[in-house]
Write an enzyme that holds these catalytic residues in place. Structure first.
Site, short mmCIF file in Angstrom:
data_model
loop_
_atom_site.label_atom_id
_atom_site.label_comp_id
_atom_site.label_asym_id
_atom_site.label_seq_id
_atom_site.Cartn_x
_atom_site.Cartn_y
_atom_site.Cartn_z
N LYS A 246 0.88 -1.16 -0.06
CA LYS A 246 0.07 -0.13 -0.10
C LYS A 246 0.91 1.16 0.08
CE LYS A 246 -1.85 2.90 2.27
NZ LYS A 246 -1.63 4.36 2.27
N GLU A 321 8.51 -0.73 11.88
CA GLU A 321 9.65 0.57 11.80
C GLU A 321 8.65 1.83 12.13
OE1 GLU A 321 12.58 0.27 11.32
OE2 GLU A 321 12.91 -1.70 10.30
N CYS A 355 12.68 9.45 10.05
CA CYS A 355 12.42 8.72 11.27
C CYS A 355 13.61 8.69 12.22
CB CYS A 355 11.71 7.38 11.07
SG CYS A 355 12.92 6.36 10.07
N GLU A 452 7.62 13.52 18.54
CA GLU A 452 8.22 13.44 17.41
C GLU A 452 7.87 14.64 16.53
OE1 GLU A 452 7.21 10.18 14.88
OE2 GLU A 452 9.37 10.08 13.95
#
Ligand code: NAD
Length: 548
Positions: A246, A321, A355, A452
């Site tokens: 996806k 992840e 990330c 974050e």
């Protein structure tokens, strides 16, 4: 004629130029302002009239000169069972250029029904043992061919990465060689994944094999779709799994180019299916599908939790992840030039939308003021603007992400941190540009030190002694990456062991490569991508014992 021969030899550098080849005058004009440009004309053989005015963009690097003027195709279909298909209900998603907020094209909006078709195609290919019955070196050869075929889309990849993703030109161009290295690395490993023979007595033979799971469902985020998608597809194909991927609804275009490369390379129908769709629609349908065997998810922690809940229903293994809030410790003996260079790259590359970005800097009090002022100088020296125009800091992916990052900056100000530079969107630009931002006087428990941003924002936290630095570095929910800067080898080793993170960078943020295992600890996830270790996430061990 000489120039014409040059065109024949290297068509991809030149196949777009003036109007008849689809040049984009506005973009070229803008680009020309930002770069040294040599305009010249040439005559094609057999045509007295056709003159091409090629804007030749002088630039450094190993790829020579290249023209960035490919028109983005207006509509892209999904790739299911070896065919290019519209969405089952005909709906489409608008793809927006984050550099100017304008729509650039549409893609088919994959639905649950499309996911059903893609999973059925992948299942049928797996059941037919198409990949499993290939010798491992043949699966490797297939991956090598995909890498080679991808080369044909070199310029288009660079352009779509700039336009649908907001990458800088340099980074957009770097995505192809990076992706090819992943494909070739796992191509080379396809025939090297060996089992063990286990001694259990003279009348018994015992050995292990690595079995594929079956249909691997893969969900990819928008920030690095091509290399992230390609590396999971490569691991899956090398180990004879089939794939339904996806692609991210914000920046799906480069993965369609990968699907085209798969098609040209002769990947069996159904072995690789790439479906773009919305996360809550196609993504949720995929991870909850009854007929998948394995999930690879890269994205945020919150979405990751919902993926894991779906996986738990069917007891499906996952490689996760997730996000990070990675901190680099600057010890008193650190080389400050190295720190400034590395820390600035670590947070400002791709506007902090990585990330493993170095989003916290934990600095010994004796160097604190100096490090803050160097980071501020680095931030303020960056040119901000659309990557396609050659700027060093591109946009955030969306208005939503820009709002989020700006709001969290305001939280930092309200919490009492010192805003040293940035903190706001860039005025006067149409796209989603966040000013490169440095916060000083940050304390470890502030929200800006815990959450974050996924934007170009670094928070700088002072420390007094090594134990305190380690505690601060480990003091978030995340455990993706960590770093440290020192010339003391013994200190580096000892602190590296104490840092709770999947990877530790010493004296250079992102020291490592496609060959080195990458993944998280704590809420940053589990399982590893990259390196040889990644392959183990795509196979299950079978033990075979034989009475002789
Ligand atoms: P996201 O979690 O919103 O989306 C990631 C992907 O999940 C997208 O393709 C999205 O469509 C899909 N998705 C959304 N809802 C879903 C659902 N309910 N079920 C299934 N799929 C769903 O994350 P994002 O905003 O695209 O990416 C940014 C985040 O990803 C950051 O937190 C970043 O740290 C993380 N990230 C991690 C890594 C890593 O390797 N650790 C790499 C890149 C990004």
């Amino acid at each position: 004629m000489a120039a014409a021969r040059h065109i024949d030899a290297k068509p991809r550098f030149f196949y777009q130029s003036t109007a008849e080849l689809g040049i984009h005058p506005r973009r070229h004009a803008k680009f020309a302002l930002a770069h040294p440009v040599t305009a010249f004309s040439l005559r094609l053989p057999g045509s007295d009239n056709l003159q091409l005015n090629l804007a030749r963009l002088a630039r450094s690097g190993d790829q020579g000169e290249r023209i960035m003027s490919i028109e983005i195709r207006p509509y892209w279909k999904n790739y299911i069972g070896g065919k290019w298909v519209d969405s089952s209900d005909g709906q489409r998603i608008d793809i927006i250029n984050p550099g100017n907020g304008q729509k650039i094209c549409e893609v088919a909006r994959g639905t649950g029904a499309d996911i059903d078709k893609a999973v059925a195609a992948a299942r049928s290919c797996f059941k037919a043992r198409v990949l499993q019955d290939m010798a491992p070196h043949e699966r490797g050869a297939l991956l090598f061919r995909i890498a080679d075929e991808l080369e044909k889309a070199a310029d288009e990849i660079a352009e779509v990465e700039c336009l649908d993703n907001g990458k800088t030109l340099e980074k957009g161009r770097a995505e192809l060689p990076l992706t090819q290295r992943y494909l070739r690395y796992y191509a080379g490993l396809a025939d090297k994944l060996e089992g063990r023979q286990i001694p259990i007595g003279t009348d018994l033979l015992d050995y292990t094999t690595h079995e594929p799971y079956g249909v691997s469902a893969q969900i990819v985020p928008w920030n690095g779709p091509l290399p992230v998608g390609a590396r999971s597809i490569a691991c899956a194909i090398a180990t004879a799994n089939t794939v339904v991927l996806k692609s991210p609804e914000d920046s799906p275009l480069s993965l369609f180019l990968l699907a085209e490369a798969c098609e040209r390379a002769g990947v069996p129908d159904g072995a690789v299916n790439i479906v773009c769709g919305l996360g809550y629609e196609a993504g949720a349908a995929l991870v909850a599908h009854d007929d998948i065997d394995h999930i690879v998810f890269t994205g945020s922690v919150e979405t990751g939790k919902s993926v894991l809940r779906a996986a738990a229903e069917r007891v499906i293994p996952c490689v996760m992840e997730l996000g990070g809030k990675s901190g680099g410790i600057v010890f008193p003996d650190a080389d400050l030039d190295q720190v400034a260079e590395s820390a600035a790259a670590g947070i400002f590359k791709h506007a902090g939308q990585i990330c493993s970005a170095g989003s916290r800097l934990i600095v010994h009090r004796s160097l604190y003021d100096e490090v803050v002022s160097r980071l501020v100088a680095k931030a303020e020296a960056l040119t901000v603007g659309p990557g396609i125009d050659g700027a060093e800091l591109g946009p955030l992916i969306s208005a939503r992400q820009l709002d989020r990052v700006e709001a969290l900056c305001q939280v930092g100000i309200d919490e009492g941190a010192t805003l040293c530079t940035g903190g706001k969107r860039v005025a006067g630009l149409d796209g989603y540009f966040m000013a490169p931002t440095v916060f000083g006087d940050v304390t470890p428990q502030m929200r800006i030190a815990q959450e974050e941003f996924f934007g170009p924002v670094v928070v700088i936290i002072p420390f007094e002694d090594t134990e305190e630095a380690i505690e601060i570095a480990n003091g978030t929910d995340f455990g993706l990456a960590a770093g440290l800067y020192t010339n003391n080898l013994s200190l580096a080793h000892k602190v590296a062991h104490r840092l709770v993170a999947g990877q530790v960078y010493v004296n250079q943020w992102w020291a490592g490569g496609i060959e080195t295992p990458f993944g998280g600890m704590k809420r940053s996830g589990y399982g590893r991508e990259k390196g040889q270790e990644a392959l183990l996430g795509y196979v299950q061990t079978k033990n075979i014992g034989i009475k002789l």
